[in-house]
Design a protein around this motif. Structure first.
Motif, PDB file in Angstrom:
ATOM      1  N   SER A  59       0.828  -1.204   0.000  1.00 17.46           N
ATOM      2  CA  SER A  59       0.000   0.000   0.000  1.00 17.46           C
ATOM      3  C   SER A  59       0.866   1.259   0.000  1.00 17.46           C
ATOM      4  O   SER A  59       2.030   1.238   0.359  1.00 17.46           O
ATOM      5  CB  SER A  59      -0.924   0.001   1.226  1.00 17.46           C
ATOM      6  OG  SER A  59      -0.169   0.126   2.396  1.00 17.46           O
ATOM      7  N   LYS A  60       0.243   2.350  -0.410  1.00 17.66           N
ATOM      8  CA  LYS A  60       0.937   3.638  -0.423  1.00 17.66           C
ATOM      9  C   LYS A  60       1.212   4.068   1.015  1.00 17.66           C
ATOM     10  O   LYS A  60       0.518   3.658   1.931  1.00 17.66           O
ATOM     11  CB  LYS A  60       0.056   4.701  -1.087  1.00 17.66           C
ATOM     12  CG  LYS A  60      -0.161   4.482  -2.550  1.00 17.66           C
ATOM     13  CD  LYS A  60      -1.005   5.601  -3.116  1.00 17.66           C
ATOM     14  CE  LYS A  60      -1.236   5.370  -4.586  1.00 17.66           C
ATOM     15  NZ  LYS A  60      -2.009   6.423  -5.208  1.00 17.66           N
ATOM     16  N   PRO A  62       0.748   5.972   4.252  1.00 16.47           N
ATOM     17  CA  PRO A  62      -0.503   6.599   4.695  1.00 16.47           C
ATOM     18  C   PRO A  62      -0.313   8.053   5.111  1.00 16.47           C
ATOM     19  O   PRO A  62       0.777   8.477   5.456  1.00 16.47           O
ATOM     20  CB  PRO A  62      -0.898   5.752   5.902  1.00 16.47           C
ATOM     21  CG  PRO A  62       0.392   5.259   6.443  1.00 16.47           C
ATOM     22  CD  PRO A  62       1.289   5.051   5.238  1.00 16.47           C
ATOM     23  N   MET A  63      -1.417   8.772   5.060  1.00 18.79           N
ATOM     24  CA  MET A  63      -1.466  10.087   5.691  1.00 18.79           C
ATOM     25  C   MET A  63      -1.733   9.828   7.162  1.00 18.79           C
ATOM     26  O   MET A  63      -2.632   9.053   7.498  1.00 18.79           O
ATOM     27  CB  MET A  63      -2.601  10.931   5.115  1.00 18.79           C
ATOM     28  CG  MET A  63      -2.259  11.681   3.863  1.00 18.79           C
ATOM     29  SD  MET A  63      -3.554  12.847   3.434  1.00 18.79           S
ATOM     30  CE  MET A  63      -4.786  11.754   2.773  1.00 18.79           C
ATOM     31  N   HIS A  97      -5.138  16.677  -0.692  1.00 15.86           N
ATOM     32  CA  HIS A  97      -4.270  15.545  -1.021  1.00 15.86           C
ATOM     33  C   HIS A  97      -5.066  14.388  -1.618  1.00 15.86           C
ATOM     34  O   HIS A  97      -4.598  13.720  -2.535  1.00 15.86           O
ATOM     35  CB  HIS A  97      -3.514  15.087   0.227  1.00 15.86           C
ATOM     36  CG  HIS A  97      -2.488  14.040  -0.061  1.00 15.86           C
ATOM     37  ND1 HIS A  97      -1.255  14.347  -0.585  1.00 15.86           N
ATOM     38  CD2 HIS A  97      -2.511  12.691   0.059  1.00 15.86           C
ATOM     39  CE1 HIS A  97      -0.569  13.231  -0.755  1.00 15.86           C
ATOM     40  NE2 HIS A  97      -1.316  12.207  -0.363  1.00 15.86           N
ATOM     41  N   LEU A  98      -6.273  14.156  -1.108  1.00 15.12           N
ATOM     42  CA  LEU A  98      -7.091  13.064  -1.633  1.00 15.12           C
ATOM     43  C   LEU A  98      -7.592  13.339  -3.045  1.00 15.12           C
ATOM     44  O   LEU A  98      -7.873  12.407  -3.790  1.00 15.12           O
ATOM     45  CB  LEU A  98      -8.270  12.785  -0.699  1.00 15.12           C
ATOM     46  CG  LEU A  98      -7.914  12.057   0.594  1.00 15.12           C
ATOM     47  CD1 LEU A  98      -9.144  11.913   1.471  1.00 15.12           C
ATOM     48  CD2 LEU A  98      -7.297  10.698   0.306  1.00 15.12           C
ATOM     49  N   GLU A 101      -4.346  12.234  -4.940  1.00 14.22           N
ATOM     50  CA  GLU A 101      -4.098  10.796  -4.783  1.00 14.22           C
ATOM     51  C   GLU A 101      -5.231  10.177  -3.952  1.00 14.22           C
ATOM     52  O   GLU A 101      -5.121  10.045  -2.732  1.00 14.22           O
ATOM     53  CB  GLU A 101      -2.759  10.556  -4.091  1.00 14.22           C
ATOM     54  CG  GLU A 101      -1.573  10.980  -4.911  1.00 14.22           C
ATOM     55  CD  GLU A 101      -0.258  10.607  -4.243  1.00 14.22           C
ATOM     56  OE1 GLU A 101      -0.158   9.497  -3.683  1.00 14.22           O
ATOM     57  OE2 GLU A 101       0.652  11.438  -4.273  1.00 14.22           O
ATOM     58  N   GLU A 103      -6.313   7.177  -3.542  1.00 13.58           N
ATOM     59  CA  GLU A 103      -6.114   5.852  -2.964  1.00 13.58           C
ATOM     60  C   GLU A 103      -5.241   5.865  -1.709  1.00 13.58           C
ATOM     61  O   GLU A 103      -4.917   4.806  -1.174  1.00 13.58           O
ATOM     62  CB  GLU A 103      -5.488   4.921  -4.004  1.00 13.58           C
ATOM     63  CG  GLU A 103      -6.356   4.706  -5.213  1.00 13.58           C
ATOM     64  CD  GLU A 103      -7.675   4.028  -4.878  1.00 13.58           C
ATOM     65  OE1 GLU A 103      -7.672   3.083  -4.071  1.00 13.58           O
ATOM     66  OE2 GLU A 103      -8.706   4.466  -5.403  1.00 13.58           O
ATOM     67  N   THR A 104      -4.835   7.033  -1.242  1.00 15.19           N
ATOM     68  CA  THR A 104      -3.955   7.129  -0.077  1.00 15.19           C
ATOM     69  C   THR A 104      -4.706   6.745   1.189  1.00 15.19           C
ATOM     70  O   THR A 104      -5.752   7.313   1.487  1.00 15.19           O
ATOM     71  CB  THR A 104      -3.417   8.563   0.067  1.00 15.19           C
ATOM     72  OG1 THR A 104      -2.783   8.948  -1.144  1.00 15.19           O
ATOM     73  CG2 THR A 104      -2.421   8.666   1.205  1.00 15.19           C
TER      74      THR A 104
END
Length: 143
Positions: A59-60, A62-63, A97-98, A101, A103-104
């Protein structure tokens, strides 16, 4: 008239001198070893203990929205991740940010001493910012 002796041509050396590269690598190694402990991601909070499955490595990154014991909010993707911000500022940054991206993954990093209400309020602000699901960070109880 005197003739100059014929010059002998030097053959080029076909070896690479790697000693300077080794010196540079050792210096970089020392620099990274000294600076690695100084680099911290996020804000120091006392996480609650729970056994949970960690995020998959595929997975990317995370925030991480954090709330410390004083009720201050932080975001790891902010210009200054260690500067407190209001919940509205946090929601605006997360929403922006969402959009770039979507999918974050988003996780909440709440101090164990902070009130449950503050964590829920942070989750509400994240939901209003368009976060589809929020994860909660915990520490491993065996550590």
């Amino acid at each position: 008239m005197l003739m100059a002796p014929p010059r002998r041509r030097r053959r080029p050396v076909a070896e690479i001198n790697v000693v300077p590269y080794i010196d540079v690598m050792l210096v970089l190694l020392i620099i990274f070893m000294v600076t690695a402990p100084l680099i911290t991601q996020g804000v120091k909070v006392e996480l609650p203990k729970a056994s949970a499955k960690p995020l998959s490595e595929d997975s990317k990154p995370p925030m991480v929205a954090s709330v410390n014991r004083d009720g201050e909010y932080f975001l790891n993707i902010a210009d200054d991740p260690e500067a407190p911000m209001s919940a509205q500022e946090l929601a605006v940054l997360v929403a922006a940010h969402l959009q770039v991206e979507p999918e974050t993954p988003v996780v909440v990093n709440g101090d164990g001493a902070v009130s449950y209400n503050q964590v829920v309020q942070l989750m509400v602000f994240l939901q209003r910012a368009g976060v589809p699901s929020v994860g909660l960070m915990t520490d491993n109880p065996e550590q």
